[in-house]
Design a protein around this motif. Structure first.
Motif, PDB file in Angstrom:
ATOM      1  N   GLU A   1       0.861  -1.187   0.000  1.00 26.93           N
ATOM      2  CA  GLU A   1       0.000   0.000   0.000  1.00 26.93           C
ATOM      3  C   GLU A   1       0.894   1.233   0.000  1.00 26.93           C
ATOM      4  O   GLU A   1       1.878   1.296   0.756  1.00 26.93           O
ATOM      5  CB  GLU A   1      -0.892  -0.001   1.238  1.00 26.93           C
ATOM      6  N   LEU A   2       0.570   2.206  -0.836  1.00 28.47           N
ATOM      7  CA  LEU A   2       1.461   3.349  -1.021  1.00 28.47           C
ATOM      8  C   LEU A   2       0.788   4.662  -0.672  1.00 28.47           C
ATOM      9  O   LEU A   2      -0.414   4.840  -0.853  1.00 28.47           O
ATOM     10  CB  LEU A   2       1.959   3.409  -2.466  1.00 28.47           C
ATOM     11  N   ASP A   3       1.602   5.586  -0.188  1.00 27.41           N
ATOM     12  CA  ASP A   3       1.184   6.967   0.037  1.00 27.41           C
ATOM     13  C   ASP A   3       2.327   7.854  -0.456  1.00 27.41           C
ATOM     14  O   ASP A   3       3.471   7.389  -0.613  1.00 27.41           O
ATOM     15  CB  ASP A   3       0.903   7.196   1.517  1.00 27.41           C
ATOM     16  N   PHE A   4       2.043   9.136  -0.699  1.00 21.83           N
ATOM     17  CA  PHE A   4       3.018  10.004  -1.337  1.00 21.83           C
ATOM     18  C   PHE A   4       3.098  11.351  -0.639  1.00 21.83           C
ATOM     19  O   PHE A   4       2.099  11.876  -0.127  1.00 21.83           O
ATOM     20  CB  PHE A   4       2.655  10.226  -2.812  1.00 21.83           C
ATOM     21  N   ALA A   5       4.294  11.923  -0.639  1.00 22.12           N
ATOM     22  CA  ALA A   5       4.514  13.307  -0.227  1.00 22.12           C
ATOM     23  C   ALA A   5       5.528  13.897  -1.196  1.00 22.12           C
ATOM     24  O   ALA A   5       6.444  13.204  -1.657  1.00 22.12           O
ATOM     25  CB  ALA A   5       5.023  13.374   1.209  1.00 22.12           C
ATOM     26  N   TYR A   6       5.383  15.193  -1.485  1.00 18.08           N
ATOM     27  CA  TYR A   6       6.199  15.807  -2.531  1.00 18.08           C
ATOM     28  C   TYR A   6       7.126  16.898  -2.010  1.00 18.08           C
ATOM     29  O   TYR A   6       7.788  17.579  -2.798  1.00 18.08           O
ATOM     30  CB  TYR A   6       5.287  16.330  -3.637  1.00 18.08           C
ATOM     31  N   ASP A   7       7.171  17.072  -0.699  1.00 19.50           N
ATOM     32  CA  ASP A   7       8.201  17.900  -0.083  1.00 19.50           C
ATOM     33  C   ASP A   7       8.414  17.393   1.339  1.00 19.50           C
ATOM     34  O   ASP A   7       7.623  16.588   1.859  1.00 19.50           O
ATOM     35  CB  ASP A   7       7.839  19.397  -0.104  1.00 19.50           C
ATOM     36  N   GLY A   8       9.503  17.844   1.983  1.00 25.90           N
ATOM     37  CA  GLY A   8       9.858  17.305   3.284  1.00 25.90           C
ATOM     38  C   GLY A   8       8.846  17.593   4.373  1.00 25.90           C
ATOM     39  O   GLY A   8       8.573  16.744   5.232  1.00 25.90           O
ATOM     40  N   GLU A   9       8.258  18.777   4.361  1.00 24.11           N
ATOM     41  CA  GLU A   9       7.279  19.124   5.390  1.00 24.11           C
ATOM     42  C   GLU A   9       6.013  18.280   5.267  1.00 24.11           C
ATOM     43  O   GLU A   9       5.452  17.823   6.264  1.00 24.11           O
ATOM     44  CB  GLU A   9       6.942  20.607   5.306  1.00 24.11           C
ATOM     45  N   GLU A  10       5.558  18.062   4.019  1.00 19.89           N
ATOM     46  CA  GLU A  10       4.378  17.213   3.816  1.00 19.89           C
ATOM     47  C   GLU A  10       4.675  15.791   4.281  1.00 19.89           C
ATOM     48  O   GLU A  10       3.825  15.132   4.908  1.00 19.89           O
ATOM     49  CB  GLU A  10       3.981  17.219   2.337  1.00 19.89           C
ATOM     50  N   GLY A  11       5.885  15.310   3.984  1.00 19.56           N
ATOM     51  CA  GLY A  11       6.269  13.973   4.420  1.00 19.56           C
ATOM     52  C   GLY A  11       6.262  13.849   5.932  1.00 19.56           C
ATOM     53  O   GLY A  11       5.759  12.864   6.491  1.00 19.56           O
ATOM     54  N   GLU A  12       6.807  14.853   6.613  1.00 18.77           N
ATOM     55  CA  GLU A  12       6.846  14.830   8.071  1.00 18.77           C
ATOM     56  C   GLU A  12       5.430  14.848   8.656  1.00 18.77           C
ATOM     57  O   GLU A  12       5.138  14.117   9.611  1.00 18.77           O
ATOM     58  CB  GLU A  12       7.640  16.020   8.592  1.00 18.77           C
ATOM     59  N   ASP A  13       4.543  15.648   8.078  1.00 18.02           N
ATOM     60  CA  ASP A  13       3.158  15.704   8.549  1.00 18.02           C
ATOM     61  C   ASP A  13       2.471  14.345   8.406  1.00 18.02           C
ATOM     62  O   ASP A  13       1.732  13.913   9.312  1.00 18.02           O
ATOM     63  CB  ASP A  13       2.371  16.758   7.766  1.00 18.02           C
ATOM     64  N   LYS A  14       2.717  13.673   7.290  1.00 15.34           N
ATOM     65  CA  LYS A  14       2.067  12.371   7.077  1.00 15.34           C
ATOM     66  C   LYS A  14       2.594  11.325   8.052  1.00 15.34           C
ATOM     67  O   LYS A  14       1.829  10.489   8.559  1.00 15.34           O
ATOM     68  CB  LYS A  14       2.272  11.927   5.625  1.00 15.34           C
ATOM     69  N   ILE A  15       3.885  11.355   8.318  1.00 18.35           N
ATOM     70  CA  ILE A  15       4.465  10.399   9.264  1.00 18.35           C
ATOM     71  C   ILE A  15       3.889  10.601  10.657  1.00 18.35           C
ATOM     72  O   ILE A  15       3.663   9.633  11.402  1.00 18.35           O
ATOM     73  CB  ILE A  15       6.001  10.532   9.277  1.00 18.35           C
ATOM     74  N   GLU A  16       3.623  11.847  11.024  1.00 17.21           N
ATOM     75  CA  GLU A  16       3.071  12.136  12.348  1.00 17.21           C
ATOM     76  C   GLU A  16       1.597  11.761  12.460  1.00 17.21           C
ATOM     77  O   GLU A  16       1.092  11.546  13.565  1.00 17.21           O
ATOM     78  CB  GLU A  16       3.245  13.623  12.675  1.00 17.21           C
ATOM     79  N   SER A  17       0.902  11.670  11.326  1.00 16.96           N
ATOM     80  CA  SER A  17      -0.544  11.450  11.376  1.00 16.96           C
ATOM     81  C   SER A  17      -0.977  10.058  10.922  1.00 16.96           C
ATOM     82  O   SER A  17      -2.159   9.721  11.012  1.00 16.96           O
ATOM     83  CB  SER A  17      -1.264  12.497  10.511  1.00 16.96           C
ATOM     84  N   ASP A  18      -0.050   9.245  10.425  1.00 14.15           N
ATOM     85  CA  ASP A  18      -0.416   7.924   9.914  1.00 14.15           C
ATOM     86  C   ASP A  18       0.682   6.938  10.287  1.00 14.15           C
ATOM     87  O   ASP A  18       1.730   7.314  10.823  1.00 14.15           O
ATOM     88  CB  ASP A  18      -0.606   7.980   8.396  1.00 14.15           C
ATOM     89  N   PHE A  19       0.444   5.651   9.993  1.00 13.55           N
ATOM     90  CA  PHE A  19       1.429   4.610  10.280  1.00 13.55           C
ATOM     91  C   PHE A  19       2.023   4.099   8.979  1.00 13.55           C
ATOM     92  O   PHE A  19       1.296   3.815   8.018  1.00 13.55           O
ATOM     93  CB  PHE A  19       0.790   3.431  11.032  1.00 13.55           C
ATOM     94  N   TYR A  20       3.348   3.955   8.946  1.00 11.12           N
ATOM     95  CA  TYR A  20       4.044   3.414   7.781  1.00 11.12           C
ATOM     96  C   TYR A  20       5.081   2.397   8.235  1.00 11.12           C
ATOM     97  O   TYR A  20       5.724   2.557   9.276  1.00 11.12           O
ATOM     98  CB  TYR A  20       4.743   4.525   6.989  1.00 11.12           C
ATOM     99  N   ASP A  21       5.217   1.342   7.437  1.00  9.98           N
ATOM    100  CA  ASP A  21       6.252   0.347   7.708  1.00  9.98           C
ATOM    101  C   ASP A  21       7.605   0.787   7.168  1.00  9.98           C
ATOM    102  O   ASP A  21       8.647   0.435   7.731  1.00  9.98           O
ATOM    103  CB  ASP A  21       5.871  -0.996   7.064  1.00  9.98           C
TER     104      ASP A  21
END
Length: 229
Positions: free
Chosen positions: A28-48
């Protein structure tokens, strides 16, 4: 799904190509296109696992890697970058990256490296790692193989655990001395050779998978499951 992966990459076309290959593998994939968006997603969701480009807008990959390893140490991180110099690779690994790939990326190699992290024979059960016929309990500092407890010295155990946690990465002898024995250790690199020899003698798994990389050092090799093409 075999696992959830966040791709943090500002090249959208590259993200789409990675998605094609990894989706076919069942991730299952999710995407972020800059570092801040990536950090926000990591804080709000779970990733392996996170596939992280070093050169990112708003927040660079080095800074984000530090944040991930400080606050979400259980997330595996594969760094990707156009810079392939040894100093950059070592810097990334020292910051805690689990793997490092240089662009242009081979998609088949990317899939293999992701599988090695998320779809190997290693499984975790509370404080245990079960791998082939091995049961490793780091908290109790015990290793059992074929239902027999393996009698290891403290440094033999530490060396095996370090190589296991950094599987498929090649380490020079002096790097292993620093990481396992410590910077203040008074001795030479033959100490590493002696301990590797003992691990191969005592653990059947090590006799097959603890590899010598001639002219460089050692690595503990974990192979992924084969997949059809």
């Amino acid at each position: 799904m075999k696992g959830k992966i966040l791709i943090i990459e500002d090249e959208r076309q590259l993200s789409e190509v990675m998605a094609l290959y990894l989706t076919k593998e069942g991730y299952e994939l999710d995407f972020a296109y800059d570092g801040e968006e990536g950090e926000d997603k990591i804080e709000s969701d779970f990733y392996d696992l996170v596939i992280l480009d070093v050169m990112m807008p708003k927040k660079d990959g080095w800074s984000l890697l530090r944040s991930i390893k400080a606050n979400h140490a259980d997330i595996s991180v594969i760094l990707t970058t156009a810079r392939g110099e040894e100093d950059d690779r070592i810097f990334g690994l020292e910051l805690g990256a689990d793997d490092y790939m240089v662009k242009p990326l081979s998609m088949r190699e990317l899939v293999l490296r992701v599988n090695l992290r998320l779809n190997s024979k290693v499984t975790k059960n509370e404080n245990k790692v079960i791998m082939d016929n091995l049961i490793i309990e780091e908290e109790n500092r015990t290793i059992t193989e074929d239902n027999k407890v393996i009698n290891l010295t403290p440094k033999e155990f530490d060396l095996f655990i370090f190589l296991l946690k950094n599987a498929n990465q090649v380490f020079k002898r002096d790097q292993l001395l620093d990481k396992v024995w410590g910077y203040d250790f008074i001795g030479d690199t033959r100490t590493v050779d002696t301990h590797v020899k003992k691990l191969r003698e005592k653990i059947k798994f090590s006799s097959k998978n603890l590899k010598t990389v001639w002219g460089v050092g050692y690595k503990l090799e974990l192979k992924s499951k084969k997949t059809g093409r």
